[in-house]
Every structure is written in structure tokens, then in C-alpha cells.
Design a protein around this motif. Structure first.
Motif, PDB file in Angstrom:
ATOM      1  N   ASN A  33       0.869  -1.189   0.000  1.00  0.00           N
ATOM      2  CA  ASN A  33       0.000   0.000   0.000  1.00  0.00           C
ATOM      3  C   ASN A  33       0.893   1.221   0.000  1.00  0.00           C
ATOM      4  OD1 ASN A  33      -2.786  -0.806   0.083  1.00  0.00           O
ATOM      5  ND2 ASN A  33      -2.353  -1.680   2.088  1.00  0.00           N
ATOM      6  N   ASN A  46      -2.895   4.298   3.931  1.00  0.00           N
ATOM      7  CA  ASN A  46      -2.087   3.254   4.568  1.00  0.00           C
ATOM      8  C   ASN A  46      -0.807   3.032   3.783  1.00  0.00           C
ATOM      9  OD1 ASN A  46      -4.119   2.711   6.511  1.00  0.00           O
ATOM     10  ND2 ASN A  46      -5.195   1.481   4.996  1.00  0.00           N
ATOM     11  N   ASP A  48       2.228   0.329   3.580  1.00  0.00           N
ATOM     12  CA  ASP A  48       2.688  -1.012   3.956  1.00  0.00           C
ATOM     13  C   ASP A  48       3.808  -1.412   3.012  1.00  0.00           C
ATOM     14  OD1 ASP A  48       0.794  -1.711   6.041  1.00  0.00           O
ATOM     15  OD2 ASP A  48      -0.705  -1.808   4.452  1.00  0.00           O
ATOM     16  N   THR A  92       4.935  -0.100   8.474  1.00  0.00           N
ATOM     17  CA  THR A  92       3.534   0.261   8.334  1.00  0.00           C
ATOM     18  C   THR A  92       3.313   1.610   9.000  1.00  0.00           C
ATOM     19  OG1 THR A  92       2.903  -2.065   8.451  1.00  0.00           O
ATOM     20  CG2 THR A  92       1.172  -0.481   8.840  1.00  0.00           C
ATOM     21  N   LYS A  93       2.544   2.445   8.350  1.00  0.00           N
ATOM     22  CA  LYS A  93       2.149   3.721   8.943  1.00  0.00           C
ATOM     23  C   LYS A  93       0.893   4.200   8.252  1.00  0.00           C
ATOM     24  CE  LYS A  93       3.831   7.861   7.674  1.00  0.00           C
ATOM     25  NZ  LYS A  93       4.747   8.978   7.498  1.00  0.00           N
ATOM     26  N   ASN A  94       0.223   5.154   8.855  1.00  0.00           N
ATOM     27  CA  ASN A  94      -0.968   5.773   8.276  1.00  0.00           C
ATOM     28  C   ASN A  94      -0.717   7.259   8.114  1.00  0.00           C
ATOM     29  OD1 ASN A  94      -2.659   3.438   8.224  1.00  0.00           O
ATOM     30  ND2 ASN A  94      -2.820   3.611  10.438  1.00  0.00           N
TER      31      ASN A  94
END
Length: 137
Positions: A33, A46, A48, A92-94
Motif C-alpha cells: 500500500n 495506509n 505497507d 507500516t504507517k498511516n
């Protein structure tokens, strides 16, 4: 003379087959992502990323820039990891776009690089745009 030609032919054949077996493999970078290149302001984006290698990963660099039409919302994130020594690494982060005004447009660029202990490097990047769109996505 035939013996010398035969030996040279065998030597040449053996050398070529050994070179073919020694394929240089670099770390594999997968950007799972984001999956779009255009996002609406207010969406959660998102991030990823998975990096893997059949040996071990040595160094990783994650470089994220956000350039907006209003400099107040520009950002830069740099993560540099040295001596990772793992076969897999994930990140992973938003990104929350709720705080960006509807009149502002932003361009995000993420570049990831990874190398192994032999210096074999892979680089991958992704670009996406955030803006107000009529009707959403």
C-alpha cells in the motif's frame, strides 16, 4: 592439438555454466500500500512496505516527502537503518489527511532502498497525489 582444443572447450563450457549459476540477487522491495495514485483530502492513506532477501538485509533507507501548495503542510521523513541483519523487514504507517484544508493539494513521494552485505542494492519508489475531488473516489 585436438587434446588442447578439447580441454579449452571444456574449460570454456564450465566457466560459462558457473557464471550463469551466480545470479546476483538484490533485496526484494514490495510496496503493498498505497494502491492508488490519487486520494481525496480526508482519506486515511495506509503505507505497507515489505523488504525481504534470501540472505540478510544490511541497510535500509525510507525517504518520504510531502510537497503541498501551502508550505505549512510540507513534510519530510527519513528513516535510515544500518546493520539490520534480518531476512525480512516491514514498515507500516498511516497518513492522516484530515488536517489538510480543501484548498490545498499535496504530492507525496516515497523512496525505499535496501542493500545486502555484498552491496547489492534495490530501490523502489511510489508517488501519489492528495486533493479535494468532487464526488470523492
Amino acid at each position: 592439438m585436438k587434446k588442447i582444443i578439447s580441454i579449452l572447450t571444456i574449460f570454456l563450457f564450465c566457466t560459462c555454466s558457473v557464471d550463469e549459476e551466480r545470479m546476483i540477487e538484490s533485496p526484494s522491495i514490495s510496496i503493498i500500500n498505497p494502491t492508488q495514485d490519487l486520494y481525496n483530502i480526508g482519506q486515511m492513506i495506509n503505507i505497507d512496505i515489505l523488504i525481504s532477501h534470501n540472505e540478510v538485509i544490511d541497510n535500509i533507507t525510507y525517504y518520504e516527502t510531502c510537497n503541498c501548495t501551502d508550505d505549512e503542510f510540507d513534510s519530510l521523513e527519513l528513516i535510515e537503518l544500518k546493520n539490520v541483519y534480518e531476512k525480512e523487514w516491514s514498515y507500516t504507517k498511516n497518513i492522516d489527511t484530515n488536517n489538510i484544508p480543501e484548498t490545498v493539494m499535496c504530492d507525496y513521494n516515497i523512496e525505499i532502498s535496501a542493500d545486502d552485505l555484498n552491496g547489492n542494492e534495490s530501490v523502489k519508489s511510489i508517488y501519489f497525489h492528495v486533493m479535494t475531488m468532487n464526488g470523492g473516489i
